[in-house]
Scaffold this active site. Structure first.
Site, short mmCIF file in Angstrom:
data_model
loop_
_atom_site.label_atom_id
_atom_site.label_comp_id
_atom_site.label_asym_id
_atom_site.label_seq_id
_atom_site.Cartn_x
_atom_site.Cartn_y
_atom_site.Cartn_z
N LEU A 1 -11.41 2.62 2.42
CA LEU A 1 -10.80 3.68 1.32
C LEU A 1 -10.16 2.82 0.37
O LEU A 1 -9.27 1.81 0.58
CB LEU A 1 -9.67 4.52 2.13
CG LEU A 1 -10.48 5.24 3.14
CD1 LEU A 1 -9.56 6.27 3.96
CD2 LEU A 1 -11.73 6.24 2.81
N GLY B 1 0.64 -1.16 0.05
CA GLY B 1 -0.05 0.08 -0.15
C GLY B 1 0.80 1.40 0.06
O GLY B 1 0.41 2.30 -0.36
N ASP C 1 0.74 3.33 4.50
CA ASP C 1 -0.44 3.91 3.92
C ASP C 1 -1.37 4.25 4.83
O ASP C 1 -1.96 5.40 4.82
CB ASP C 1 -1.00 2.90 2.71
CG ASP C 1 -1.43 1.53 3.11
OD1 ASP C 1 -0.90 1.31 4.37
OD2 ASP C 1 -1.79 0.79 2.36
N ASP D 1 -5.36 1.09 10.65
CA ASP D 1 -6.68 0.55 10.86
C ASP D 1 -6.62 0.05 12.35
O ASP D 1 -6.91 0.99 13.34
CB ASP D 1 -6.85 -0.57 9.90
CG ASP D 1 -8.51 -0.79 10.12
OD1 ASP D 1 -8.94 -0.57 11.16
OD2 ASP D 1 -9.10 -1.32 9.02
N ARG E 1 -5.66 0.60 -6.79
CA ARG E 1 -4.45 1.12 -6.33
C ARG E 1 -3.81 2.32 -7.11
O ARG E 1 -3.29 3.22 -6.74
CB ARG E 1 -3.08 0.23 -6.22
CG ARG E 1 -3.21 -0.88 -5.02
CD ARG E 1 -1.92 -1.77 -5.04
NE ARG E 1 -1.92 -2.99 -4.43
CZ ARG E 1 -2.20 -3.15 -2.90
NH1 ARG E 1 -2.29 -2.01 -2.05
NH2 ARG E 1 -2.34 -4.37 -2.54
P1 IMP Z 1 -3.87 -2.60 10.53
O1 IMP Z 1 -2.82 -3.67 11.06
O2 IMP Z 1 -5.05 -2.95 10.95
O3 IMP Z 1 -3.51 -1.18 11.04
O4 IMP Z 1 -4.06 -2.54 9.00
C1 IMP Z 1 -3.02 -1.69 8.24
C2 IMP Z 1 -3.20 -2.15 6.85
O5 IMP Z 1 -4.53 -2.68 6.38
C3 IMP Z 1 -2.73 -1.26 5.92
O6 IMP Z 1 -1.29 -1.06 5.79
C4 IMP Z 1 -3.47 -1.71 4.74
O7 IMP Z 1 -2.73 -2.38 4.02
C5 IMP Z 1 -4.75 -2.50 5.09
N1 IMP Z 1 -6.05 -1.60 5.02
C6 IMP Z 1 -6.53 -1.00 6.34
N2 IMP Z 1 -7.73 -0.35 6.17
C7 IMP Z 1 -7.69 -0.08 4.84
C8 IMP Z 1 -8.63 0.31 3.74
O8 IMP Z 1 -9.38 1.41 4.18
N3 IMP Z 1 -8.32 0.31 2.70
C9 IMP Z 1 -7.31 -0.61 1.80
N4 IMP Z 1 -6.55 -1.11 2.83
C10 IMP Z 1 -6.64 -1.21 4.28
MG MG Z 2 -0.30 -1.41 4.09
#
Ligand code: IMP
Ligand code: MG
Length: 184
Positions: A162, A53, A109, A112, A174
């Site tokens: 998103l 991302g 990127d 979450d 992307r």
């Molecule tokens: P986390 O480990 O839950 O913080 O997720 C982070 C990763 O999940 C990011 O680096 C993205 O690759 C993916 N991700 C989280 N939210 C989104 C979104 O809304 N769209 C696309 N990819 C997402």
């Molecule tokens: Mg990512």
């Protein structure tokens, strides 16, 4: 039957809503790059892009920096969206550079749950960098499952899915130059 999501249906507003446009992205990246250049003045940090991302954000960000820097990548695999949720993150593609004693800036990127960032903090931290900071283009508000801190944040966004500017949906979208929220 619902039409398959594709670039056209997102850009024409059928399946998504524009959240952050090209100019806003470019302007904010300039500001972050100025801050990073000032903070790392006289240093040569290694910027670690978290694949896939971050590749567009990283590419735009480094071209706005006025300092020297190196670039490397790491790819994580997260199983948090599988039916059997483990919340576990593993390394899919490892770093190729020597981290010990270096100033490291991880470039992501979007945050979450914060699990990826927490994992990288531990993983890179063990390699003994001189300093370790995070630059993240987007932070989803209210989504944190774990405690984390971000040093450079582009935009705080609502909890929505998103796409665009590096962010995918099923590996496509992307290459959209702007950031959209998918319609539910
Ligand atoms: P986390 O480990 O839950 O913080 O997720 C982070 C990763 O999940 C990011 O680096 C993205 O690759 C993916 N991700 C989280 N939210 C989104 C979104 O809304 N769209 C696309 N990819 C997402
Ligand atoms: Mg990512």
């Amino acid at each position: 039957m619902e039409q398959k999501i594709d670039r056209r249906s997102v850009e024409e507003g059928e399946r998504a809503r524009l959240v952050i446009d090209k100019l806003q992205i470019a302007q904010r990246i300039k500001e972050i790059a100025q801050q990073i250049s000032a903070d790392y003045s006289g240093k040569c940090p290694i910027l670690i892009g978290v694949l896939n991302g971050s590749f567009i954000f990283l590419a735009d960000l480094i071209r706005e920096l006025t300092i020297d820097c190196e670039v490397d990548f790491i790819k994580l695999s997260s199983y948090k969206n599988e039916t059997v949720t483990s919340g576990k993150v593993t390394v899919f593609k490892d770093l190729n550079c020597e981290i010990e004693g270096r100033d490291v800036l991880v470039v992501e990127d979007i945050v979450d749950s914060g699990l990826s960032i927490q994992f990288i903090k531990n993983y890179v931290g063990k390699l003994k960098p001189r300093s370790l900071k995070y630059a993240v283009l987007l932070v989803k508000e209210g989504a944190e499952k774990v405690n984390y801190s971000v040093d450079y944040c582009g935009f705080k966004v609502q909890y929505e899915f998103l796409v665009g500017y590096g962010l995918d949906c099923g590996q496509i979208l992307r290459n959209l130059p702007q950031i959209y929220a998918l319609k539910g």
